[in-house]
Scaffold this motif. Sequence first.
Motif, PDB file in Angstrom:
ATOM      1  N   GLY A  77       0.940  -1.205   0.058  1.00  0.00           N
ATOM      2  CA  GLY A  77      -0.073   0.051   0.144  1.00  0.00           C
ATOM      3  C   GLY A  77       1.003   1.179  -0.097  1.00  0.00           C
ATOM      4  N   ARG A  78      -0.039   2.449   0.076  1.00  0.00           N
ATOM      5  CA  ARG A  78       0.937   3.663  -0.002  1.00  0.00           C
ATOM      6  C   ARG A  78       0.981   4.240   1.423  1.00  0.00           C
ATOM      7  N   TYR A  79       2.353   4.732   1.548  1.00  0.00           N
ATOM      8  CA  TYR A  79       2.830   5.351   2.738  1.00  0.00           C
ATOM      9  C   TYR A  79       3.358   6.920   2.444  1.00  0.00           C
ATOM     10  N   ASP A  80       2.962   7.910   3.259  1.00  0.00           N
ATOM     11  CA  ASP A  80       3.315   9.177   2.849  1.00  0.00           C
ATOM     12  C   ASP A  80       4.309   9.468   3.987  1.00  0.00           C
ATOM     13  N   PHE A  81       5.397  10.103   3.178  1.00  0.00           N
ATOM     14  CA  PHE A  81       6.569  10.822   3.973  1.00  0.00           C
ATOM     15  C   PHE A  81       6.380  12.447   4.134  1.00  0.00           C
ATOM     16  N   TYR A  82       6.435  12.929   5.032  1.00  0.00           N
ATOM     17  CA  TYR A  82       6.619  14.420   4.966  1.00  0.00           C
ATOM     18  C   TYR A  82       7.808  14.767   5.596  1.00  0.00           C
ATOM     19  N   PRO A  83       8.545  15.997   5.254  1.00  0.00           N
ATOM     20  CA  PRO A  83       9.626  16.346   6.061  1.00  0.00           C
ATOM     21  C   PRO A  83       9.635  16.912   7.504  1.00  0.00           C
ATOM     22  N   VAL A  84       8.120  17.010   8.088  1.00  0.00           N
ATOM     23  CA  VAL A  84       7.963  17.201   9.450  1.00  0.00           C
ATOM     24  C   VAL A  84       8.390  15.845  10.150  1.00  0.00           C
ATOM     25  N   GLY A  85       9.315  15.979  11.187  1.00  0.00           N
ATOM     26  CA  GLY A  85       9.558  15.007  12.008  1.00  0.00           C
ATOM     27  C   GLY A  85      10.698  14.003  11.445  1.00  0.00           C
ATOM     28  N   ALA A  86      11.549  14.459  10.256  1.00  0.00           N
ATOM     29  CA  ALA A  86      12.494  13.786   9.602  1.00  0.00           C
ATOM     30  C   ALA A  86      13.794  14.160  10.097  1.00  0.00           C
ATOM     31  N   ALA A  87      14.606  13.069   9.884  1.00  0.00           N
ATOM     32  CA  ALA A  87      16.156  13.453  10.186  1.00  0.00           C
ATOM     33  C   ALA A  87      16.637  14.512   9.432  1.00  0.00           C
ATOM     34  N   VAL A  88      17.569  15.254  10.001  1.00  0.00           N
ATOM     35  CA  VAL A  88      18.306  16.277   9.429  1.00  0.00           C
ATOM     36  C   VAL A  88      19.685  16.208   9.386  1.00  0.00           C
ATOM     37  N   ARG A  89      20.335  15.934   8.116  1.00  0.00           N
ATOM     38  CA  ARG A  89      21.698  15.342   8.187  1.00  0.00           C
ATOM     39  C   ARG A  89      22.574  16.224   7.162  1.00  0.00           C
ATOM     40  N   THR A  90      23.792  16.488   7.487  1.00  0.00           N
ATOM     41  CA  THR A  90      24.736  17.017   6.409  1.00  0.00           C
ATOM     42  C   THR A  90      25.588  15.871   5.716  1.00  0.00           C
ATOM     43  N   TYR A  91      25.029  15.623   4.460  1.00  0.00           N
ATOM     44  CA  TYR A  91      25.473  14.532   3.523  1.00  0.00           C
ATOM     45  C   TYR A  91      26.227  15.542   2.228  1.00  0.00           C
ATOM     46  N   TYR A  92      27.481  15.136   2.264  1.00  0.00           N
ATOM     47  CA  TYR A  92      28.194  15.689   0.892  1.00  0.00           C
ATOM     48  C   TYR A  92      28.057  14.507  -0.022  1.00  0.00           C
ATOM     49  N   ILE A  93      27.267  14.660  -1.080  1.00  0.00           N
ATOM     50  CA  ILE A  93      26.952  13.503  -2.039  1.00  0.00           C
ATOM     51  C   ILE A  93      27.465  13.815  -3.480  1.00  0.00           C
ATOM     52  N   SER A  94      28.325  12.957  -3.920  1.00  0.00           N
ATOM     53  CA  SER A  94      28.986  12.968  -5.394  1.00  0.00           C
ATOM     54  C   SER A  94      28.125  13.208  -6.324  1.00  0.00           C
ATOM     55  N   ASN A  95      28.573  14.131  -7.177  1.00  0.00           N
ATOM     56  CA  ASN A  95      27.707  14.461  -8.398  1.00  0.00           C
ATOM     57  C   ASN A  95      26.239  15.264  -8.180  1.00  0.00           C
ATOM     58  N   HIS A  96      26.182  15.628  -7.047  1.00  0.00           N
ATOM     59  CA  HIS A  96      24.911  16.394  -6.798  1.00  0.00           C
ATOM     60  C   HIS A  96      25.172  17.985  -6.200  1.00  0.00           C
ATOM     61  N   ASP A  97      24.451  18.608  -5.975  1.00  0.00           N
ATOM     62  CA  ASP A  97      24.485  19.710  -5.272  1.00  0.00           C
ATOM     63  C   ASP A  97      24.804  19.686  -4.129  1.00  0.00           C
ATOM     64  N   GLN A  98      25.730  20.616  -3.560  1.00  0.00           N
ATOM     65  CA  GLN A  98      26.204  20.250  -2.122  1.00  0.00           C
ATOM     66  C   GLN A  98      25.641  21.200  -1.204  1.00  0.00           C
ATOM     67  N   ASP A  99      24.444  21.457  -1.130  1.00  0.00           N
ATOM     68  CA  ASP A  99      23.711  21.998  -0.240  1.00  0.00           C
ATOM     69  C   ASP A  99      23.270  21.273   1.043  1.00  0.00           C
ATOM     70  N   ASN A 100      23.301  21.597   2.005  1.00  0.00           N
ATOM     71  CA  ASN A 100      22.813  21.241   3.278  1.00  0.00           C
ATOM     72  C   ASN A 100      22.255  21.916   4.101  1.00  0.00           C
ATOM     73  N   PRO A 101      21.468  21.458   5.237  1.00  0.00           N
ATOM     74  CA  PRO A 101      21.350  20.100   5.256  1.00  0.00           C
ATOM     75  C   PRO A 101      20.332  19.208   4.415  1.00  0.00           C
ATOM     76  N   LYS A 102      20.436  18.223   4.463  1.00  0.00           N
ATOM     77  CA  LYS A 102      19.406  17.141   3.740  1.00  0.00           C
ATOM     78  C   LYS A 102      18.382  16.735   4.752  1.00  0.00           C
ATOM     79  N   ILE A 103      17.230  16.716   4.286  1.00  0.00           N
ATOM     80  CA  ILE A 103      15.932  16.041   4.788  1.00  0.00           C
ATOM     81  C   ILE A 103      15.623  14.615   4.670  1.00  0.00           C
ATOM     82  N   VAL A 104      15.904  13.940   5.468  1.00  0.00           N
ATOM     83  CA  VAL A 104      16.009  12.494   5.216  1.00  0.00           C
ATOM     84  C   VAL A 104      14.886  11.768   5.661  1.00  0.00           C
TER      85      VAL A 104
END
Length: 612
Positions: A77-104
Motif C-alpha cells: 500500500g501507500r505510505y506518505d512521508f513528509y519533511p516534518v519529523g524527519a532526520a536532518v543530516r549533512t551529507y556531501y553527495i558525489s555529483n549532486h548539489d552540495q547544499d546542506n542540510p538534507k531532509i531524510v
Amino acid sequence: MNLSTIYNFSKAIILTTLLSVSLSFSLKAQTKVYNLATYGIIPNSGKNSTPILWDLLKKIKAQTANNESVVIKFQKGRYDFYPVGAAVRTYYISNHDQDNPKIVGIALEKFKNLTVEGNGADLMFHGRMLPIALVEGNNVKLKNLSIDFESPQIAQIKVIENDTINGHIVFETAPWVKYMIKDSVFYNTGEGWQMQPTSGIAFESATKHIIFNSGDIRVGTKGVTEISPGKIKSYHWKNNNLIPGTVIAMRSWSRPAPGIFAHKGKNISLKNVKVHYAEGMGLLAQLTENIYMDGFGVCLRGKNDPRYFTTQADATHFSGCKGEIISKNGLYEGMMDDAINIHGTYLKLVKKIDSKTVIGRYMHSQSYGFDWGYENDSVQFIQSKTMELWDAKNRISSIVPIQANENDPIKEFRIEFTKELSAEIDPSKLDIGIENLTWTPSVVFTGNTIRNNRARGALFSTPKPVLVARNLFDHTSGCAILLCGDSNGWYETGACRDVEIRDNRFVNALTSMYQFTNAVISIYPEIPDLKNQKKYFHSGIRIQYNKFETFDRPILYAKSVNGLMFKDNKITTNKEYPAFHFNKKPISFNRLIGTEIGNNKVDGKLTDLLAN
C-alpha cells in the motif's frame, strides 16, 4: 561395544543434540522481525509516516546486538512521508548539489544485517527530501518497494498550439502540475518549493521517445499569460519541432538529492526496488563495497503512466566504489541523464611538499566533502593534458583532510606516500591528477533495458573487468555506451583495461547530440593534447555478437586505445529518422593500435566497415 564406549557414544549424541537445539534457539534469537503495522505505520492512511518510523528506527538500533539480524516489514500500500519529523543530516553527495542540510525520509544508519521488506509498499515523499539513506551499513537489503514524490520538480506540459511564424506556443499543464504566474513568469510549485523551469526534454506523445534531433531545448516560461486554468500562452517561444501533441518535461538543473543514497557501506542489495522520481539521481553510491541490484528500476509506473519522465539526472551512479557492482534485469527509462555511470574521482595535485608528500584537491563543484582514500590504498598519477599514466604506482601511508574548521566540507587532503615520487611528478610544471586504484570496482551489467532517456546509456570508467551483455538499448538519445575518463573538467577516472560488450541490442540510439556522442558506442577519453600523447589510455576492449538497428552511420568511435576488437556484429539499417550525424563513418578511430575488426554484417552482408 563395551559400556564405556556406549556411555561415550551416548554422551556425544546428547551433547550434539543439545548443541543443535542451542544453535537453533540462538539462530532464532538472532533475527528480530518488526511488522510496521504493529507500531502504527499503516498503509493508505494518509498520515505522516516519517516521525513514527524515525523514532522506531532509533529504538531498533538501540535494541539490536551486533550478532542480531533485523527484518522490517511493510504491508502493501501507500505510505506518505513528509519533511516534518524527519532526520536532518549533512551529507556531501558525489555529483549532486552540495547544499546542506538534507531532509531524510528514512535514515538507515550503521545497521548490520538489516532487511527492509516492502511487500509492494509505495513510499510517497513530499516536498524536497532524500527518501532513503544507507549510511555505513553492512549487509543491508531493500526489497519489493517503490519510491516516488507527490509533486515532482519537473513540470510536464503538452503543446496544443504552435504559431511558428509569430513564435507563440500554447501549452497545457499535466493534471497534477501546480503552478503560479508572477510578473509574466511561469513557476512550477510544490510543497515548500517553487522554481522556474529553464530547460526541457521533448517527447513524442505516442511512443515516449525523445523528439529526434532536439536535445535540451529552451522552454518559454517568460512572457506568459494564463488563458484558462492549466492552459498557458507563451509569447516568446519559437521552436518548429514542437508540433501539437508534443509532451515536454520542463526542468531546472538542480539535483539536491538522489532517491537512494549509499555511503561507506558494504554488501548492499536492492531487489525489485523502483524509483519513479527523484530530484537528483535514482541511486547514488559512494565509497561502498559490493552493490547488488536485481530488478532495480528507475522507471515509470507501467505503460499507462501519464508521466514521461523519471529522475532529474542519472538512474544509477557509482563514485569511488570497490568490490563488485552488479545490475541485472533492470529497467531504466525517462531519466534526464545516463542509466549507469561508474567512475572514481581524480584529485588535482596542487602542491608537492616534499618527495613523498603532496596536497591533492577536489576540483568539481559537485564532488567534494567526502573521503577520497585511506591508508595503504594504491594510487597512480596521470598527466592531465595527455592523459598518460606514470608506470610507477604508490601507496598512501597517511591522508589527512585540510580544513580551517572541522565542520567545513573537505576539499583538500595532505597525502603522504610510502615511496618517493619521481621528479617528473611536479605540479609546478604539469597538470597532474591522482587516481585511487583501490576504490575501483568490477562491473556486471546484464539483462537490463535502457530506453527513452536523455544524454547517454551506460558509462564505465574502471580498470577492473566490465561485462555488458544481453541488454536492450532502445532510443537512448545520445550514445548507448561510453567509455570515458577526464582529468580536466569532470575529473572522473579512469582508464578501462578489460571490457566485454556482447550480445546486446541497440535500437536507434544517438538521435540527439550530447557531450562525447560520436557513435553508438563511443570510446572518448577527454584528452586536450592528443597529438603529443605517446602512450594509450584505454585497452582490452572486446565488442562482439551485438545487434545494431540504426538509421544513421556511426556505430563505433574510439580514441587512444591499445587493443580493441569489433567482430561478429550485425548492423541493420532503417529509415525511422533521417541521417544527421556529423560522423559519416561506421567505424572511426583516432590513435589506436592493436585493432581486430572483422566478420561484421550490414543488412545481411559481410562488410569491411573500415572501408566504408
